[in-house]
Design a protein around this motif. Structure first.
Motif, PDB file in Angstrom:
ATOM      1  N   ALA A  69       0.985  -1.362   0.138  1.00  0.00           N
ATOM      2  CA  ALA A  69      -0.061   0.044  -0.019  1.00  0.00           C
ATOM      3  C   ALA A  69       0.966   1.366   0.021  1.00  0.00           C
ATOM      4  CB  ALA A  69      -0.889  -0.059   1.248  1.00  0.00           C
ATOM      5  N   ASP A  70       0.295   2.258  -0.381  1.00  0.00           N
ATOM      6  CA  ASP A  70       1.036   3.575  -0.536  1.00  0.00           C
ATOM      7  C   ASP A  70       0.312   4.462   0.678  1.00  0.00           C
ATOM      8  OD1 ASP A  70       1.974   6.092  -0.687  1.00  0.00           O
ATOM      9  OD2 ASP A  70       1.399   6.344  -2.806  1.00  0.00           O
ATOM     10  N   LEU A  71       1.093   4.505   1.607  1.00  0.00           N
ATOM     11  CA  LEU A  71       0.243   5.220   2.908  1.00  0.00           C
ATOM     12  C   LEU A  71      -0.027   6.536   2.610  1.00  0.00           C
ATOM     13  CD1 LEU A  71       2.950   4.226   5.753  1.00  0.00           C
ATOM     14  CD2 LEU A  71       0.559   3.716   5.514  1.00  0.00           C
ATOM     15  N   LEU A  72       0.365   7.438   1.632  1.00  0.00           N
ATOM     16  CA  LEU A  72       0.030   8.674   1.384  1.00  0.00           C
ATOM     17  C   LEU A  72      -1.570   8.794   0.420  1.00  0.00           C
ATOM     18  CD1 LEU A  72       3.416  10.245   0.287  1.00  0.00           C
ATOM     19  CD2 LEU A  72       1.982  10.634   2.435  1.00  0.00           C
ATOM     20  N   GLY A  73      -1.955   7.305   0.084  1.00  0.00           N
ATOM     21  CA  GLY A  73      -3.029   7.453  -0.719  1.00  0.00           C
ATOM     22  C   GLY A  73      -4.364   7.835   0.186  1.00  0.00           C
ATOM     23  N   GLU A  74      -5.298   8.159  -0.487  1.00  0.00           N
ATOM     24  CA  GLU A  74      -6.533   8.852   0.304  1.00  0.00           C
ATOM     25  C   GLU A  74      -7.265   7.607   1.214  1.00  0.00           C
ATOM     26  OE1 GLU A  74      -8.184  11.727   0.711  1.00  0.00           O
ATOM     27  OE2 GLU A  74      -6.411  12.758  -0.349  1.00  0.00           O
ATOM     28  N   GLU A  75      -7.164   6.357   0.321  1.00  0.00           N
ATOM     29  CA  GLU A  75      -7.860   5.227   1.356  1.00  0.00           C
ATOM     30  C   GLU A  75      -7.000   4.336   2.143  1.00  0.00           C
ATOM     31  OE1 GLU A  75     -11.185   5.472   1.352  1.00  0.00           O
ATOM     32  OE2 GLU A  75     -11.242   6.920  -0.390  1.00  0.00           O
ATOM     33  N   ALA A  76      -5.641   4.394   1.936  1.00  0.00           N
ATOM     34  CA  ALA A  76      -4.763   3.572   2.633  1.00  0.00           C
ATOM     35  C   ALA A  76      -4.810   3.225   3.949  1.00  0.00           C
ATOM     36  CB  ALA A  76      -3.484   3.763   1.974  1.00  0.00           C
ATOM     37  N   MET A  77      -4.882   4.422   4.495  1.00  0.00           N
ATOM     38  CA  MET A  77      -4.767   4.678   6.195  1.00  0.00           C
ATOM     39  C   MET A  77      -5.850   3.824   6.627  1.00  0.00           C
ATOM     40  SD  MET A  77      -2.217   5.372   8.244  1.00  0.00           S
ATOM     41  CE  MET A  77      -1.519   6.578   7.304  1.00  0.00           C
ATOM     42  N   ALA A  78      -6.980   4.332   6.164  1.00  0.00           N
ATOM     43  CA  ALA A  78      -8.389   3.781   6.750  1.00  0.00           C
ATOM     44  C   ALA A  78      -8.446   2.086   6.670  1.00  0.00           C
ATOM     45  CB  ALA A  78      -9.561   4.540   6.130  1.00  0.00           C
ATOM     46  N   SER A  79      -7.883   1.602   5.615  1.00  0.00           N
ATOM     47  CA  SER A  79      -7.903   0.463   5.276  1.00  0.00           C
ATOM     48  C   SER A  79      -7.149  -0.542   5.999  1.00  0.00           C
ATOM     49  CB  SER A  79      -7.649   0.110   3.654  1.00  0.00           C
ATOM     50  OG  SER A  79      -6.446   0.263   3.306  1.00  0.00           O
ATOM     51  N   LEU A  80      -6.129   0.129   6.692  1.00  0.00           N
ATOM     52  CA  LEU A  80      -5.237  -0.892   7.608  1.00  0.00           C
ATOM     53  C   LEU A  80      -5.869  -1.754   8.801  1.00  0.00           C
ATOM     54  CD1 LEU A  80      -2.155   1.474   7.479  1.00  0.00           C
ATOM     55  CD2 LEU A  80      -2.194  -0.340   6.074  1.00  0.00           C
ATOM     56  N   PRO A  81      -5.252  -2.795   8.871  1.00  0.00           N
ATOM     57  CA  PRO A  81      -5.755  -3.583  10.180  1.00  0.00           C
ATOM     58  C   PRO A  81      -5.397  -2.709  11.390  1.00  0.00           C
ATOM     59  CG  PRO A  81      -3.608  -4.379   9.353  1.00  0.00           C
ATOM     60  CD  PRO A  81      -4.087  -3.422   8.241  1.00  0.00           C
ATOM     61  N   ASP A  82      -6.240  -3.096  12.374  1.00  0.00           N
ATOM     62  CA  ASP A  82      -6.075  -2.576  13.794  1.00  0.00           C
ATOM     63  C   ASP A  82      -4.659  -3.442  14.283  1.00  0.00           C
ATOM     64  OD1 ASP A  82      -7.856  -0.659  13.898  1.00  0.00           O
ATOM     65  OD2 ASP A  82      -9.519  -2.027  14.565  1.00  0.00           O
ATOM     66  N   ALA A  83      -4.126  -2.618  15.161  1.00  0.00           N
ATOM     67  CA  ALA A  83      -2.891  -3.285  15.767  1.00  0.00           C
ATOM     68  C   ALA A  83      -2.518  -2.503  16.917  1.00  0.00           C
ATOM     69  CB  ALA A  83      -1.485  -3.345  14.891  1.00  0.00           C
ATOM     70  N   PRO A  84      -1.980  -3.106  18.401  1.00  0.00           N
ATOM     71  CA  PRO A  84      -2.063  -2.442  19.454  1.00  0.00           C
ATOM     72  C   PRO A  84      -0.491  -2.031  19.747  1.00  0.00           C
ATOM     73  CG  PRO A  84      -2.033  -4.622  19.923  1.00  0.00           C
ATOM     74  CD  PRO A  84      -2.350  -4.815  18.494  1.00  0.00           C
ATOM     75  N   PRO A 111       3.606  11.094   9.612  1.00  0.00           N
ATOM     76  CA  PRO A 111       3.590  10.523  11.082  1.00  0.00           C
ATOM     77  C   PRO A 111       2.258  11.178  12.007  1.00  0.00           C
ATOM     78  CG  PRO A 111       5.844  11.325  10.450  1.00  0.00           C
ATOM     79  CD  PRO A 111       4.953  11.778   9.284  1.00  0.00           C
ATOM     80  N   ALA A 112       1.907  12.305  11.542  1.00  0.00           N
ATOM     81  CA  ALA A 112       0.682  12.738  12.258  1.00  0.00           C
ATOM     82  C   ALA A 112      -0.607  11.752  11.748  1.00  0.00           C
ATOM     83  CB  ALA A 112       0.334  14.203  11.908  1.00  0.00           C
ATOM     84  N   ARG A 113      -0.567  11.514  10.584  1.00  0.00           N
ATOM     85  CA  ARG A 113      -1.781  10.410  10.088  1.00  0.00           C
ATOM     86  C   ARG A 113      -1.719   9.323  10.906  1.00  0.00           C
ATOM     87  NH1 ARG A 113      -2.371  10.983   3.499  1.00  0.00           N
ATOM     88  NH2 ARG A 113      -3.358  13.444   3.413  1.00  0.00           N
ATOM     89  N   VAL A 114      -0.449   8.611  11.034  1.00  0.00           N
ATOM     90  CA  VAL A 114      -0.259   7.462  11.841  1.00  0.00           C
ATOM     91  C   VAL A 114      -0.632   7.526  12.992  1.00  0.00           C
ATOM     92  CG1 VAL A 114       1.442   5.855  12.653  1.00  0.00           C
ATOM     93  CG2 VAL A 114       1.677   6.800  10.162  1.00  0.00           C
ATOM     94  N   VAL A 115      -0.507   8.697  13.809  1.00  0.00           N
ATOM     95  CA  VAL A 115      -0.976   8.652  15.340  1.00  0.00           C
ATOM     96  C   VAL A 115      -2.212   8.574  15.193  1.00  0.00           C
ATOM     97  CG1 VAL A 115      -0.868  10.428  17.320  1.00  0.00           C
ATOM     98  CG2 VAL A 115       1.223   9.875  16.029  1.00  0.00           C
ATOM     99  N   SER A 116      -2.965   9.419  14.315  1.00  0.00           N
ATOM    100  CA  SER A 116      -4.544   9.826  14.213  1.00  0.00           C
ATOM    101  C   SER A 116      -5.235   8.425  14.148  1.00  0.00           C
ATOM    102  CB  SER A 116      -4.879  10.706  13.327  1.00  0.00           C
ATOM    103  OG  SER A 116      -4.403  11.968  13.535  1.00  0.00           O
ATOM    104  N   ARG A 117      -4.590   7.550  13.040  1.00  0.00           N
ATOM    105  CA  ARG A 117      -5.308   6.286  12.810  1.00  0.00           C
ATOM    106  C   ARG A 117      -5.104   5.448  13.966  1.00  0.00           C
ATOM    107  NH1 ARG A 117      -6.745   1.944  12.778  1.00  0.00           N
ATOM    108  NH2 ARG A 117      -7.123   0.337  11.208  1.00  0.00           N
ATOM    109  N   TYR A 118      -3.840   5.320  14.553  1.00  0.00           N
ATOM    110  CA  TYR A 118      -3.513   4.400  15.635  1.00  0.00           C
ATOM    111  C   TYR A 118      -3.620   4.970  17.140  1.00  0.00           C
ATOM    112  CZ  TYR A 118      -2.857   1.123  12.029  1.00  0.00           C
ATOM    113  OH  TYR A 118      -3.137   0.147  11.029  1.00  0.00           O
ATOM    114  N   SER A 119      -4.354   5.860  17.317  1.00  0.00           N
ATOM    115  CA  SER A 119      -4.598   6.723  18.416  1.00  0.00           C
ATOM    116  C   SER A 119      -4.741   5.835  19.904  1.00  0.00           C
ATOM    117  CB  SER A 119      -5.667   7.862  18.446  1.00  0.00           C
ATOM    118  OG  SER A 119      -6.758   7.051  18.335  1.00  0.00           O
ATOM    119  N   ASN A 120      -5.202   4.654  19.630  1.00  0.00           N
ATOM    120  CA  ASN A 120      -5.250   3.431  20.802  1.00  0.00           C
ATOM    121  C   ASN A 120      -3.970   2.869  21.100  1.00  0.00           C
ATOM    122  OD1 ASN A 120      -7.618   4.920  21.600  1.00  0.00           O
ATOM    123  ND2 ASN A 120      -8.853   3.774  20.102  1.00  0.00           N
ATOM    124  N   SER A 121      -3.057   2.662  19.974  1.00  0.00           N
ATOM    125  CA  SER A 121      -2.226   1.889  20.053  1.00  0.00           C
ATOM    126  C   SER A 121      -0.632   2.581  20.776  1.00  0.00           C
ATOM    127  CB  SER A 121      -1.728   1.637  18.576  1.00  0.00           C
ATOM    128  OG  SER A 121      -2.719   0.923  17.876  1.00  0.00           O
TER     129      SER A 121
END
Length: 323
Positions: A69-84, A111-121
C-alpha cells in the motif's frame, strides 16, 4: 542481526497483540521484523509500497505478513488493520534533494496521520538525529534536552514530523515514543562501509564531518524491540546510537590496516559534527553488545570477500543537510 537476546525475548512476551511495521522495506525493517518473529511474537505485519516484488516475498519467507500500500493514498490509512503496537518507520531521505514535496509529505504529514489512525495503540516512531544542531566533537553529543537546529530541508521535515505527531499524541492521549536514530550500520550499508569502500578503492576520505556515532543494526533492532516501554502521553523522545564519538580518520586507518591499504584523506576535521548522546537509552536498556572494533573487522572481511551491498551511500559527509 536477527537472533533475539534474552532481553528481547522477555520484551516480546509482554507484547500481547499484533505488531505493525509501517515502511518495513527500508534498511532496518526486514531484520527488525524477522527479529520480532524469532523472539516469539505471534503476528508481525509489514507494510510498504514494495516496488520490488522480491522484497515482499523475502519478508513473507521470514514469517512476516505483508501489505502492499501507499500510505499517502486517500484510502490506504483507513483500510489498514488495527494493531496495538505500531512502528512508524516510513520516511524519505535519499534522493530527497529535488523531490522536496514528497519528502515533506512522508516525513512531516505522514507521522501525524499514523498517530491519528492508531490513537489507541502504542507507537514507536523512528525519527532522525539530524534534527539536532552540530555538537562539539570534544563532548558526548546532543542529549534529548539539548536545542534542536535542523540543517537543511530533510532535517527540518523530520523535526516537523516529530512536532506534529507529538501534538496529535497529546491531543488524543496516544502513547508515543520518538526515537532519534544516529546511523545504524551493517555489512551492506552504513558509514563504516562507505569509508571502507573509499579506502579499498584508493579514493580520498572526506574529513570535514570528522566524527560520527555508529550502532550495529542488530543492537539497534534489539533496542527497538524493547522501545514500547518508552511510549508515553505526552510523547517521550529518546536518542538511539552507539556509546562512542568515533574519528573518521581513525576508522579509515583501522580499515586500511585490515585491508592492507594506506587511506587517502581530503579536508580537515571541523570542531563540530552530527553527534548524539545515547546515555538515557543505555541507562534504561544497557549498552550495545557489539563493540566498534568488531564492526570494523566484520566490514573489512565483507569487503575482502566481495560481499553485496545495498548500493546506498549514507552521505554522512554532508554538512549542508542535502542528501
Amino acid at each position: 542481526m536477527t537472533t533475539p537476546t534474552p532481553e528481547v525475548e522477555a520484551a516480546a512476551e509482554h507484547l500481547d497483540g499484533d505488531i505493525l511495521i509501517l515502511g518495513i522495506a527500508g534498511k532496518m525493517g526486514p531484520t527488525l521484523g524477522e527479529l520480532l518473529v524469532r523472539a516469539g511474537c505471534p503476528r508481525v505485519i509489514g507494510l510498504s509500497r514494495f516496488s520490488d516484488p522480491a522484497s515482499q516475498k523475502d519478508l513473507e519467507d521470514r514469517g512476516i505478513e505483508t501489505i502492499k500500500a501507499d500510505l499517502l493514498g486517500e484510502e490506504a490509512m483507513a483500510s489498514l488493520p488495527d494493531a496495538p503496537y505500531v512502528y512508524q518507520m516510513a520516511g524519505h531521505k535519499f534522493g530527497s534533494t529535488g523531490n522536496e514535496p514528497l519528502m515533506w509529505a512522508m516525513n512531516t504529514l505522514l507521522p501525524a496521520r499514523v498517530v491519528s489512525r492508531y490513537s489507541n495503540s502504542k507507537i514507536v516512531y523512528v525519527s532522525s538525529g539530524n534534527v539536532y544542531q552540530f555538537a562539539q566533537t570534544t563532548g558526548a553529543g546532543s542529549a534529548e534536552t539539548d536545542e534542536v537546529e535542523p540543517i537543511g530541508e530533510y532535517a527540518q521535515s523530520r523535526l516537523g514530523g516529530e512536532r506534529i505527531a507529538a501534538f496529535e499524541a497529546d491531543r488524543l492521549g496516544t502513547e508515543l515514543a520518538i526515537v532519534r536514530l544516529f546511523y545504524a550500520t551493517e555489512l551492506r550499508y552504513g558509514i563504516v562501509l562507505d569509508i571502507g569502500q573509499k579506502v579499498a578503492a584508493g579514493e580520498p576520505v572526506d574529513l570535514t564531518m570528522g566524527y560520527v556515532n555508529q550502532i550495529w543494526q542488530g543492537d539497534a533492532n534489539a533496542y527497538l524491540c524493547r522501545c514500547f516501554e518508552f511510549c508515553e502521553s505526552p510523547a517521550k523522545t529518546i536518542n538511539m546510537t552507539g556509546p562512542e564519538v568515533l574519528s573518521v580518520r581513525a576508522i579509515a586507518e583501522s580499515l586500511g590496516k585490515a585491508l592492507g591499504v594506506n587511506p587517502v584523506f581530503t579536508g580537515e576535521e571541523a570542531d563540530t559534527a552530527l553527534l548524539g548522546d545515547g546515555s538515557e537509552m543505555f541507562d534504561a536498556l544497557g549498552e550495545p553488545q557489539i563493540g566498534f572494533d568488531q564492526i570494523v573487522a566484520w566490514v573489512a572481511g565483507w569487503l575482502v570477500s566481495g560481499g553485496k551491498t545495498l548500493g546506498k551511500p549514507t552521505k554522512f559527509e554532508s554538512r549542508t543537510g542535502k542528501f
